[in-house]
Design an enzyme around this catalytic site. Structure first.
Site, PDB file in Angstrom:
ATOM      1  N   HIS A  35      29.661 -14.615 -16.603  1.00 59.88           N
ATOM      2  CA  HIS A  35      29.454 -15.523 -17.732  1.00 59.88           C
ATOM      3  C   HIS A  35      29.100 -14.800 -19.033  1.00 59.88           C
ATOM      4  CE1 HIS A  35      29.094 -18.412 -14.402  1.00 59.88           C
ATOM      5  NE2 HIS A  35      29.563 -19.273 -15.284  1.00 59.88           N
ATOM      6  N   HIS A  42      36.777 -17.220 -13.246  1.00 54.82           N
ATOM      7  CA  HIS A  42      36.242 -17.350 -11.890  1.00 54.82           C
ATOM      8  C   HIS A  42      36.334 -18.786 -11.409  1.00 54.82           C
ATOM      9  CE1 HIS A  42      32.876 -18.127 -14.645  1.00 54.82           C
ATOM     10  NE2 HIS A  42      32.416 -18.927 -13.709  1.00 54.82           N
ATOM     11  N   CYS A  77      27.763 -29.370 -10.512  1.00 56.44           N
ATOM     12  CA  CYS A  77      28.769 -28.349 -10.771  1.00 56.44           C
ATOM     13  C   CYS A  77      28.227 -27.024 -10.255  1.00 56.44           C
ATOM     14  CB  CYS A  77      29.123 -28.263 -12.245  1.00 56.44           C
ATOM     15  SG  CYS A  77      27.709 -28.035 -13.322  1.00 56.44           S
ATOM     16  N   HIS A  79      29.594 -22.973  -8.278  1.00 55.36           N
ATOM     17  CA  HIS A  79      30.577 -21.967  -7.910  1.00 55.36           C
ATOM     18  C   HIS A  79      30.576 -21.794  -6.402  1.00 55.36           C
ATOM     19  CE1 HIS A  79      28.987 -21.084 -11.936  1.00 55.36           C
ATOM     20  NE2 HIS A  79      30.235 -20.773 -12.218  1.00 55.36           N
ATOM     21  N   GLU A  97      21.344 -30.017  -4.524  1.00 56.41           N
ATOM     22  CA  GLU A  97      20.769 -30.416  -5.813  1.00 56.41           C
ATOM     23  C   GLU A  97      20.183 -31.817  -5.779  1.00 56.41           C
ATOM     24  OE1 GLU A  97      23.212 -29.752  -9.219  1.00 56.41           O
ATOM     25  OE2 GLU A  97      23.546 -27.638  -8.727  1.00 56.41           O
ATOM     26  N   TYR A 113      39.726 -23.468 -18.230  1.00 57.55           N
ATOM     27  CA  TYR A 113      39.241 -23.506 -19.607  1.00 57.55           C
ATOM     28  C   TYR A 113      38.420 -22.269 -19.924  1.00 57.55           C
ATOM     29  CZ  TYR A 113      35.255 -25.423 -17.042  1.00 57.55           C
ATOM     30  OH  TYR A 113      34.251 -25.629 -16.135  1.00 57.55           O
ATOM     31  N   GLU A 124      32.078 -19.791 -20.410  1.00 59.42           N
ATOM     32  CA  GLU A 124      32.610 -20.494 -19.246  1.00 59.42           C
ATOM     33  C   GLU A 124      34.111 -20.249 -19.203  1.00 59.42           C
ATOM     34  OE1 GLU A 124      31.058 -22.091 -16.877  1.00 59.42           O
ATOM     35  OE2 GLU A 124      29.067 -22.068 -17.764  1.00 59.42           O
ATOM     36  N   GLU A 126      36.619 -20.642 -16.542  1.00 58.36           N
ATOM     37  CA  GLU A 126      36.619 -21.162 -15.187  1.00 58.36           C
ATOM     38  C   GLU A 126      37.949 -21.786 -14.771  1.00 58.36           C
ATOM     39  OE1 GLU A 126      31.950 -21.833 -14.417  1.00 58.36           O
ATOM     40  OE2 GLU A 126      33.033 -23.608 -15.102  1.00 58.36           O
ATOM     41  N   TRP A 169      30.922 -27.827 -20.967  1.00 59.03           N
ATOM     42  CA  TRP A 169      32.094 -28.102 -20.126  1.00 59.03           C
ATOM     43  C   TRP A 169      32.291 -29.579 -19.810  1.00 59.03           C
ATOM     44  CZ3 TRP A 169      27.724 -25.506 -18.435  1.00 59.03           C
ATOM     45  CH2 TRP A 169      26.908 -26.185 -17.525  1.00 59.03           C
TER      46      TRP A 169
END
Length: 190
Positions: A35, A42, A77, A79, A97, A113, A124, A126, A169
């Site tokens: 990042h 990624h 959100c 990874h 979460e 994006y 970002e 991604e 995002w």
């Protein structure tokens, strides 16, 4: 002591999967490093969960997050771990979460994006796998991850966006998810 059962790894210890523009894995990188400007493309995921009335479950990110603390964003959100299927990662992180697993989670496409967060300077870049589903009836958000949650109709979301800061995002992933959201919740006005 690092590595104890139940202990969360540090942001610098977490690795993400680097991909090319087609989503093919080309390596791994530390999450934070991926990042840092100019950013490395990624794999990521974004989850959008809705209640029975078709209202979107939003989360305000916890203040201790290294990236975009205390801003509103989509339900979840994150990874995938290297080699982890995006669908499994999305279900896992949503449960971690929010304290409850998503219901009827389905793929909603992908979006690529590159966005820079003006506050942190983080980038970002991604290849984001999108998922839409139903919110569990009871939430027990992890306070280290989530400061607060709220359900919002399209009108309520528009009002919240006028007075609150959202993740860089959010608009991109919401717009890319709208075809599946509208298919799943046709009466909700999305």
């Amino acid at each position: 002591m690092a590595g104890q059962v139940g202990e969360k790894p540090s942001e610098t210890a977490i690795r993400v999967e680097l991909v090319d523009r087609d989503g093919t894995t080309v390596g791994t990188e530390g999450k934070l490093d991926a990042h840092l400007a100019p950013g490395r493309l990624h794999r990521a995921f974004s989850v959008f969960l809705f209640d029975a009335r078709g209202r979107l479950l939003l989360q305000r990110r916890a203040g201790g997050k290294y990236h975009s603390p205390l801003v509103w964003s989509n339900t979840c959100c994150g990874h995938p771990h290297p080699g982890e299927a995006p669908f499994l990662a999305a279900a896992r992180r949503t449960a971690e979460e929010l304290g409850a697993a998503p219901v009827m989670l389905a793929e909603a496409g992908t979006v690529v994006y590159e966005l820079q967060d003006p506050d942190s300077g983080l980038v970002e870049r991604e290849y984001n796998h999108l998922f839409v589903g139903e919110a569990p009836e009871r939430l027990r958000p992890d306070p280290d991850e989530v400061a607060e949650t709220a359900f919002a109709s399209p009108v309520e979301l528009a009002a919240l966006r006028e007075r609150s800061v959202f993740s860089v995002w959010f608009t991109t992933v919401l717009e890319a998810s709208l075809p599946e959201i509208r298919r799943r919740f046709p009466e909700a006005g999305w």
